[in-house]
Motif scaffolding. Structure first.
Motif, PDB file in Angstrom:
ATOM      1  N   ILE A 124      98.292  30.935  34.433  1.00  0.00           N
ATOM      2  CA  ILE A 124      97.627  31.149  35.718  1.00  0.00           C
ATOM      3  C   ILE A 124      96.121  31.208  35.489  1.00  0.00           C
ATOM      4  CG2 ILE A 124      97.385  32.677  37.700  1.00  0.00           C
ATOM      5  CD1 ILE A 124     100.244  33.611  37.179  1.00  0.00           C
ATOM      6  N   GLY A 125      95.400  30.330  36.169  1.00  0.00           N
ATOM      7  CA  GLY A 125      93.947  30.306  36.095  1.00  0.00           C
ATOM      8  C   GLY A 125      93.357  30.773  37.405  1.00  0.00           C
ATOM      9  N   VAL A 126      92.482  31.775  37.354  1.00  0.00           N
ATOM     10  CA  VAL A 126      91.923  32.378  38.556  1.00  0.00           C
ATOM     11  C   VAL A 126      90.417  32.147  38.602  1.00  0.00           C
ATOM     12  CG1 VAL A 126      91.651  34.510  39.880  1.00  0.00           C
ATOM     13  CG2 VAL A 126      93.709  34.158  38.503  1.00  0.00           C
ATOM     14  N   GLY A 127      89.935  31.643  39.739  1.00  0.00           N
ATOM     15  CA  GLY A 127      88.506  31.438  39.903  1.00  0.00           C
ATOM     16  C   GLY A 127      88.210  30.467  41.027  1.00  0.00           C
ATOM     17  N   ALA A 128      87.035  30.620  41.658  1.00  0.00           N
ATOM     18  CA  ALA A 128      86.675  29.756  42.781  1.00  0.00           C
ATOM     19  C   ALA A 128      86.488  28.310  42.337  1.00  0.00           C
ATOM     20  CB  ALA A 128      85.406  30.278  43.445  1.00  0.00           C
ATOM     21  N   ASN A 129      85.893  28.111  41.169  1.00  0.00           N
ATOM     22  CA  ASN A 129      85.711  26.753  40.638  1.00  0.00           C
ATOM     23  C   ASN A 129      86.935  26.396  39.810  1.00  0.00           C
ATOM     24  OD1 ASN A 129      84.963  24.365  39.357  1.00  0.00           O
ATOM     25  ND2 ASN A 129      82.846  25.034  38.993  1.00  0.00           N
ATOM     26  N   ARG A 130      87.939  25.863  40.488  1.00  0.00           N
ATOM     27  CA  ARG A 130      89.216  25.652  39.817  1.00  0.00           C
ATOM     28  C   ARG A 130      89.178  24.488  38.831  1.00  0.00           C
ATOM     29  NH1 ARG A 130      92.812  26.734  45.146  1.00  0.00           N
ATOM     30  NH2 ARG A 130      90.790  26.429  46.159  1.00  0.00           N
ATOM     31  N   THR A 131      88.243  23.562  39.006  1.00  0.00           N
ATOM     32  CA  THR A 131      88.072  22.488  38.029  1.00  0.00           C
ATOM     33  C   THR A 131      87.587  23.058  36.707  1.00  0.00           C
ATOM     34  OG1 THR A 131      87.547  20.904  39.787  1.00  0.00           O
ATOM     35  CG2 THR A 131      86.915  20.298  37.547  1.00  0.00           C
ATOM     36  N   ALA A 132      86.608  23.970  36.775  1.00  0.00           N
ATOM     37  CA  ALA A 132      86.078  24.600  35.562  1.00  0.00           C
ATOM     38  C   ALA A 132      87.135  25.492  34.915  1.00  0.00           C
ATOM     39  CB  ALA A 132      84.828  25.406  35.903  1.00  0.00           C
ATOM     40  N   VAL A 133      87.903  26.198  35.726  1.00  0.00           N
ATOM     41  CA  VAL A 133      88.966  27.056  35.197  1.00  0.00           C
ATOM     42  C   VAL A 133      89.995  26.213  34.452  1.00  0.00           C
ATOM     43  CG1 VAL A 133      90.899  28.547  35.821  1.00  0.00           C
ATOM     44  CG2 VAL A 133      88.685  28.860  36.926  1.00  0.00           C
ATOM     45  N   ALA A 134      90.379  25.078  35.045  1.00  0.00           N
ATOM     46  CA  ALA A 134      91.358  24.194  34.402  1.00  0.00           C
ATOM     47  C   ALA A 134      90.818  23.649  33.087  1.00  0.00           C
ATOM     48  CB  ALA A 134      91.720  23.046  35.342  1.00  0.00           C
ATOM     49  N   ALA A 135      89.555  23.231  33.089  1.00  0.00           N
ATOM     50  CA  ALA A 135      88.943  22.680  31.868  1.00  0.00           C
ATOM     51  C   ALA A 135      88.953  23.712  30.750  1.00  0.00           C
ATOM     52  CB  ALA A 135      87.517  22.223  32.164  1.00  0.00           C
ATOM     53  N   SER A 136      88.684  24.963  31.094  1.00  0.00           N
ATOM     54  CA  SER A 136      88.675  26.032  30.097  1.00  0.00           C
ATOM     55  C   SER A 136      90.064  26.242  29.498  1.00  0.00           C
ATOM     56  CB  SER A 136      88.170  27.327  30.740  1.00  0.00           C
ATOM     57  OG  SER A 136      88.264  28.417  29.852  1.00  0.00           O
TER      58      SER A 136
END
Length: 398
Positions: A124-136
């Motif tokens: 589960i990745g949480v954050g407004a910038n979901r592209t950046a969260v996914a990349a991380s």
């Protein structure tokens, strides 16, 4: 401020045919302001949509298939249960999913997903910038390159492959609340509708609860009508007919939340049968988008009486709220001279587990429900799985 918020919510839930039921000040002052604001909102949505369509705002593609689960109106559409349902399909097929969520407000939805999916391959990745969260997350855990044949076999025959995965590498992303998240390219669009109020009052935010005009349904690959068990067959036919008028002639499924058991707020590992509330007075306490369905579900279990105390969606319970709850419980006990129990939803528990324990001298139970695709019109769970597989392969692999 809280009074103004409640007034706005009331106006947004009132259809045109019942405007006379609103207090005079809400009709004469608030209604025109909200109607004007809705017109501006409509323009902003149309402009933003065109900017993405013509490439003036960037859109990002992830290296794995992306399944968007979104809604047309705010609150109570079954979006979070559907996200979990799809995640479990992927886990069972040996395809580790990544759920991307904003973690709105107190993050109750993300917390509930984490609790339910603990011990599985889901991330589960949480954050407004979901592209950046996914990349991380891709950088830390890696991802699996899409292969047509392998995906088809895994999604079609999950038991053959079991839950084995390639060292936990992400194989698919599930975009929570993705219908209006146009900065990320999606391969499958699933739109959830609340069967009890599918179009709200037919007005856009803030005059109503629509986040986009009804025509947006034409973008959906799958439309899911939630709380279908609480809606008459006649009304379901009206909803389907409405979809046809906006060219939304896609796969349509019907879902429900079926109550299964309770657990105690003070012990999340406890399991109590639904019958524990029989012949008792129940106070439904919730801070969710559409509490009516929750109250109806509790009422169907068969308690002596159901009362309710509703807070705003995602509202974090405070100590003064606890005192209000305790006062209401005490009055119910004195009035009916019988046992009284408070019942909350899982979202409320995951948001406010600690403070809910401050309700002393009364039982506080959490209602657990299972998300089910109803076998209506020949569109059951097997059909849903097959349709999802076909869409992933044709759109991402084609």
């Amino acid at each position: 401020m809280e009074a103004l918020k409640r007034a706005v919510i009331r106006v947004a839930a009132t259809p045109d045919g019942r405007l006379q039921e609103l207090p005079f000040l809400q009709r004469s002052l608030l209604l025109p302001l909200l109607s004007f604001a809705s017109s501006l909102f409509r323009l902003s949505v149309a402009l933003r949509r065109r900017l993405y369509r013509f490439g003036l705002l960037p859109r990002h593609r992830l290296p794995v298939p992306v399944i968007s689960v979104g809604n047309l109106t705010w609150g109570g559409n079954g979006k979070t249960p559907m996200v979990e349902f799809i995640a479990r399909i992927c886990v069972e097929a040996g395809i580790p999913p990544l759920i991307l969520t904003r973690g709105y407000a107190s993050g109750d939805e993300a917390k509930m997903l984490e609790r339910h999916l603990s011990g599985t391959s889901a991330r589960i990745g949480v954050g407004a910038n979901r592209t950046a969260v996914a990349a991380s997350i891709f950088e830390r855990h890696g991802y699996v390159k899409f292969e047509n044949t392998l995906y088809s076999k895994k999604l079609s025959n999950p038991h053959e492959f079991g839950s084995a995965s390639e060292n936990g590498k992400v194989g698919v992303a599930i975009l929570d609340d993705g219908m209006q998240h146009w900065s990320m390219l999606c391969d499958v669009e699933i739109v959830m509708l609340n069967g009890l109020m599918p179009w709200g009052n037919n007005h856009l935010i803030p005059r109503g609860s629509l986040r986009e005009p009804l025509g947006a349904l034409s973008r959906a690959d799958i439309i899911v009508v939630h709380h279908a068990d609480l809606v008459s067959d006649g009304q379901l036919k009206v909803i389907k007919s409405k979809m046809h008028t906006v060219d939304a002639c896609h796969a349509v499924f019907f879902t429900r939340l079926a109550p299964s058991h309770f657990f105690e707020v003070k012990n999340q590992h406890s399991t109590l049968p639904l019958s524990v509330v029989l012949n008792r007075v129940v106070l439904c306490v919730s801070a969710i988008g559409f509490p009516n369905a929750f109250v109806q579900a509790v009422g169907k279990i068969g308690p002596l009486l159901v009362d309710r105390l509703d807070f705003g969606d995602h509202h974090s319970i405070q100590l003064n709220d606890i005192e209000m709850i305790k006062e209401r419980l005490g009055k119910l006990k004195d009035r009916f001279n019988t046992e009284v129990v408070a019942v909350v939803t899982e979202k409320d528990y995951d948001r406010d587990a600690l403070i809910l324990r401050e309700i002393h001298n009364f039982d506080v139970l959490v209602l657990c429900s299972s998300f089910q695709i109803m076998p209506s019109y020949g569109q059951g769970e097997d059909t849903f799985r097959r349709k999802l597989k076909e869409l992933i392969i044709s759109k991402f692999g084609g």
